[in-house]
Scaffold this active site. Structure first.
Site, PDB file in Angstrom:
ATOM      1  N   ASP A   1       0.861  -1.185   0.000  1.00  0.00           N
ATOM      2  CA  ASP A   1       0.000   0.000   0.000  1.00  0.00           C
ATOM      3  C   ASP A   1       0.893   1.230   0.000  1.00  0.00           C
ATOM      4  O   ASP A   1       1.966   1.231   0.615  1.00  0.00           O
ATOM      5  CB  ASP A   1      -0.903   0.013   1.234  1.00  0.00           C
TER       6      ASP A   1
ATOM      7  N   ASP B   1      -7.157  -1.270  -4.525  1.00  0.00           N
ATOM      8  CA  ASP B   1      -8.179  -0.820  -3.576  1.00  0.00           C
ATOM      9  C   ASP B   1      -9.099   0.222  -4.203  1.00  0.00           C
ATOM     10  O   ASP B   1     -10.313   0.210  -3.978  1.00  0.00           O
ATOM     11  CB  ASP B   1      -7.534  -0.239  -2.318  1.00  0.00           C
TER      12      ASP B   1
END
Length: 176
Positions: A127, A141
């Site tokens: 991330d 995401d």
């Protein structure tokens, strides 16, 4: 790639195309983030509201389930199977686009779960997009959240996943 007779890409081909582009963008941006960013050293993009901040996430959004990565992997695989089953029935472009985003995002994060340390099925997701200091995500995401929003909109509007199949041998009845 198949077309729908009008020269446009057909729904199933659109689904595969969107899923592929989403997966490639997700993995390419993760490779870039790993090469360009240093954990713990965020880079402001839009002030401190949006930052690039490299983290390896063992859990889901908001680090939920960070001690049960393998469970998240199994849940992701179940969702993937559900999307693939639904993909066989898709007959319209809005659903094809939506399922393509969902499929590409799910596969993008599953690649991390299987290919990254600490090991297959337990890998940490890369991330790097930090939203207001609330959570850190990635391109997969974004695709998953966008798809969830469109699913709600399509469901609310009653847009069917598949066109009604004609009944073999049925004839239209005249209005009257």
């Amino acid at each position: 790639m198949t077309t729908d007779g009008s020269g446009r890409v057909g729904p199933r081909s659109l689904l595969v195309l969107v899923a592929g582009v989403t997966l490639v963008l997700d993995q390419a941006t993760k490779v870039w983030a790993l090469a360009a960013l240093t954990p713990g050293q965020p880079v402001d993009v839009i002030g401190s509201a949006i930052r690039l901040n490299l983290v390896r996430n063992p859990g889901a959004a908001f680090s939920v389930g960070d001690r049960a990565t393998w469970v998240l992997t199994l849940v992701s695989l179940a969702i993937l199977v559900g999307v693939l089953v639904a993909a066989r029935r898709v007959r319209n472009r809005p659903w094809a686009l939506t399922l393509g985003l969902l499929l590409g995002g799910a596969v993008g994060n599953l690649v991390d779960r299987f290919a990254r340390s600490p090991g297959p099925g337990r890998g940490h997701v890369v991330d790097f997009i930090d939203y207001f200091g609330w959570f850190v995500g990635n391109v997969a995401d974004i695709a998953i959240v966008a798809a969830a929003g469109v699913v709600m909109l399509l469901a609310h509007r009653g847009v069917p996943l598949a066109a009604r199949e004609p009944v073999v041998g049925a004839q239209e009845q005249p209005d009257g």
